[in-house]
Each structure stands twice: as structure tokens, then as C-alpha cells.
Design an enzyme around this catalytic site. Structure first.
Site, mmCIF file in Angstrom:
data_model
loop_
_atom_site.group_PDB
_atom_site.id
_atom_site.type_symbol
_atom_site.label_atom_id
_atom_site.label_comp_id
_atom_site.label_asym_id
_atom_site.label_seq_id
_atom_site.Cartn_x
_atom_site.Cartn_y
_atom_site.Cartn_z
ATOM 1 N N THR A 193 1.171 -0.754 -0.007
ATOM 2 C CA THR A 193 -0.183 0.244 0.137
ATOM 3 C C THR A 193 1.076 1.371 0.248
ATOM 4 O O THR A 193 1.670 1.197 1.012
ATOM 5 C CB THR A 193 -0.729 -0.006 0.639
ATOM 6 O OG1 THR A 193 -1.879 -1.008 1.490
ATOM 7 C CG2 THR A 193 -1.921 1.246 1.295
ATOM 8 N N LYS A 219 -6.628 1.295 -3.563
ATOM 9 C CA LYS A 219 -6.427 0.415 -2.051
ATOM 10 C C LYS A 219 -6.326 1.289 -0.986
ATOM 11 O O LYS A 219 -6.667 0.868 -0.017
ATOM 12 C CB LYS A 219 -4.960 -0.094 -2.457
ATOM 13 C CG LYS A 219 -4.262 -1.145 -0.890
ATOM 14 C CD LYS A 219 -5.564 -2.167 -0.283
ATOM 15 C CE LYS A 219 -4.451 -2.730 0.662
ATOM 16 N NZ LYS A 219 -4.022 -2.868 1.117
ATOM 17 N N LYS A 254 0.409 4.534 8.903
ATOM 18 C CA LYS A 254 0.689 4.937 7.424
ATOM 19 C C LYS A 254 -0.408 5.045 6.394
ATOM 20 O O LYS A 254 -0.424 6.087 5.714
ATOM 21 C CB LYS A 254 2.068 3.651 7.108
ATOM 22 C CG LYS A 254 2.254 3.604 5.636
ATOM 23 C CD LYS A 254 2.647 2.470 5.507
ATOM 24 C CE LYS A 254 2.425 1.257 5.156
ATOM 25 N NZ LYS A 254 1.461 1.359 3.798
#
Length: 320
Positions: free
Chosen positions: A116, A192, A260
Site C-alpha cells: 500500500t 487500495k 501509515k
């Protein structure tokens, strides 16, 4: 490519397509990567694997496959290299660091990136690899370790046609659903991070709901039973609150992953001045949990930020 074309391009793995005598490489034998490598091995691929922990690669190879000491060894041996590491920084190291895969990969081979990352970074990576004669598939994954191991995870991909031509057999072998979302890098990573927006918000909301129930004296197991059979349920509530009930914060996906990933979501939205109030709140909750020392615990540990509740498996209430 419109939605109808995207779905039409999904071709589930067929056992008649097994990659007998074919090789594939995989770098990163974490919870997802180990499952993907095992799935590909079971479906006929000779796997060349590498991990920052040499013991992990050696353990995998004992059941079949080749343990490689460096990403360069994987790149030299395989025309398709799948990378399943945590973030863009680790992907950079896998490709361009000391003994990186990029310098060893042959022209015409393909690098499949499953992390990702910032979509703009993925777009730039495609350009860098194409300049070296290497094809690239932007292919983030979702579904968790169990689905990776059973070949039922989801891949959100985008790539140039020539990259798909080389990578398609491996993609279809390693996943239950492979969505082909565009003819160049970027779209896969955008989808995503939108998935991660929902995942992060759902985990945060699930933790908030369970914490309120505990604060109000509701039995945790009873609350879980009712919610998982009611309209308020979500996949994340059912999956992650089971971790809370078991007092098991072993990190299948850690708090810091959502620090993140939700950060990437907010960065993407900020560039176009698009408001994301729920994602912003969830990000702050994961940040708070990380700062409190829970960053490497399972992401369900975000529930530990709520004051005055007694969690299953904790002898005393968390501090107010």
C-alpha cells in the site's frame, strides 16, 4: 477501462492453468507474503523466495522452493517477481538497495508490487522500471493472511497490457479475485487506499462501540454475539473484536500500518483539498494508540486508547 471491462478481465484460477515447471519469485515472507508464496507453490510454481529474515526463506524452502539470500538472486532467477513488503521505502530497498532485484532482472521481466503506497509514487516507479526494460504491475492486495494462504485474497491492479501479458498467470494463481483497473500504474493504488480508508474507519468505529459497551457494563461476549447478528455488524467488527475478546493483540496487521495507510489517504485527499472528516478522526485514534506504545500490536489495540474500561484479559481497568 470501465467497470464492465474490469469485471470481464477477471479470470479465476483454473487448475488446468497450473504453472508446471514455471518459476516465480516472491520477496517478503510476512503474514501475507508467506501465504501467497505457499499458494503459488501449491499451484505448480517453483518458488524462489527472499526475506530480510533468512530463517523465514529457509523454512519455506524446506517444503519446496529455493531460498535466496538477496533480492538480486530472486530477480536473476525469475521473470515474474512479486514484492510483498510493508511500504514504499522497503520496496525501494528491494529494488534498488544493496543487492536489489532491479539490476539483476532481465529485460522483459515483470515486477509485481503488492504494498500500500502513495499512488503517485507507484506511477513514478512504473516509469523508472520501464526505463530499465522491466514491466511493472501496481497490485496492492487485501484479504488478510488466511485468504492469502488459501488463494482467495483480492488484488487491485493496474498495469500496461504488456505487463499483464507476462504477469497474468501468476496473478490469477495467487488470488481469488484480480481486478484490472487501468492500463497503467496508479489506479490500483488509488483503489487500495480507498479500501484502507474504510478499513481504518471500520476498525476505529468497532473499537469505539465495544469500548462504550464495556464502559456501560455490557458483557463483551454478549455484545459481540448480538452485533455480529445485527445490522450494525461489519467485517472488521466481527474479525477485530474477536481479537479483543481473546485478548490477543498479536499483530496480523499492526496499529502502525493504519497510521501509515490513513496518512496516505489523507495526503491524497489533501492534494485536491478534499475533506475526509471520518478518516481524519480514525487516523488520530491510531496515532494516539501508537504514541501510547501500542504501535506494533494488532490494529484492534486501538481500543486501548479509551479510558476507564476493563478489557478482556486485563486484570485492572485502563487508566483514566
Amino acid at each position: 477501462m470501465d467497470a464492465a471491462q474490469t469485471l470481464a478481465h477477471h479470470r479465476p484460477f483454473n487448475h488446468t492453468d497450473q504453472g508446471m515447471n514455471q518459476t516465480a519469485g516472491l520477496i517478503g515472507l510476512g503474514a501475507m507474503g508467506a501465504g501467497i508464496a505457499a499458494t503459488l507453490r501449491a499451484r505448480g510454481y517453483e518458488m524462489h523466495v527472499c526475506d530480510a529474515r533468512p530463517d523465514a526463506a529457509a523454512s519455506f524452502a524446506r517444503d519446496g522452493g529455493v531460498a535466496c539470500a538477496t533480492p538480486a538472486q530472486v530477480g536473476a532467477a525469475c521473470e515474474v517477481v512479486v514484492s510483498v513488503v510493508v511500504n514504499a521505502q522497503q520496496t525501494e530497498s528491494v529494488l534498488f538497495g544493496d543487492q536489489g532485484a532491479a539490476v539483476a532482472m532481465r529485460p522483459g521481466s515483470v515486477f509485481v508490487m503488492c504494498s500500500t503506497v502513495d499512488p503517485n509514487w507507484s506511477i513514478a516507479l512504473e516509469q523508472r522500471l520501464n526505463a530499465m526494460g522491466i514491466h511493472y504491475v501496481d497490485a496492492p492486495i487485501s484479504g488478510g493472511a488466511a485468504k492469502a494462504a488459501s488463494g482467495q485474497m483480492t488484488v487491485m491492479s493496474s498495469a500496461r497490457p504488456e505487463a499483464y501479458a507476462k504477469a497474468d498467470p501468476v496473478l490469477d494463481a495467487m488470488a481469488g479475485k484480480v481486478y484490472r483497473l487501468g492500463d497503467r500504474a496508479g489506479a490500483g493504488s488509488k483503489v487500495k487506499i480507498i479500501n484502507q480508508l474504510l478499513a481504518g474507519v471500520h476498525i476505529a468505529a468497532a473499537a469505539e462501540a465495544m469500548a462504550l459497551g464495556l464502559r456501560e457494563g455490557v458483557a463483551a461476549d454478549a455484545l459481540y454475539e448480538v452485533i455480529t447478528h445485527s445490522a450494525g455488524n461489519s467485517w472488521m467488527f466481527e474479525n477485530r473484536m474477536a481479537h479483543v475478546l481473546a485478548a490477543d493483540y498479536t499483530p496480523l496487521s499492526a496499529v502502525d500500518i493504519f497510521v501509515k495507510d490513513l496518512g496516505l489517504v489523507l495526503d491524497t485527499a489533501r492534494a485536491s483539498k478534499f475533506p475526509l472528516p471520518l478518516a481524519s478522526t480514525a487516523h488520530q485514534m491510531f496515532m494516539q494508540a501508537s504514541t501510547a506504545g501500542y504501535g506494533r500490536e494488532d490494529d484492534s489495540a486501538v481500543i486501548k486508547i479509551f479510558p476507564g474500561i476493563e478489557l478482556p484479559g486485563h486484570q485492572f481497568p485502563l487508566a483514566d
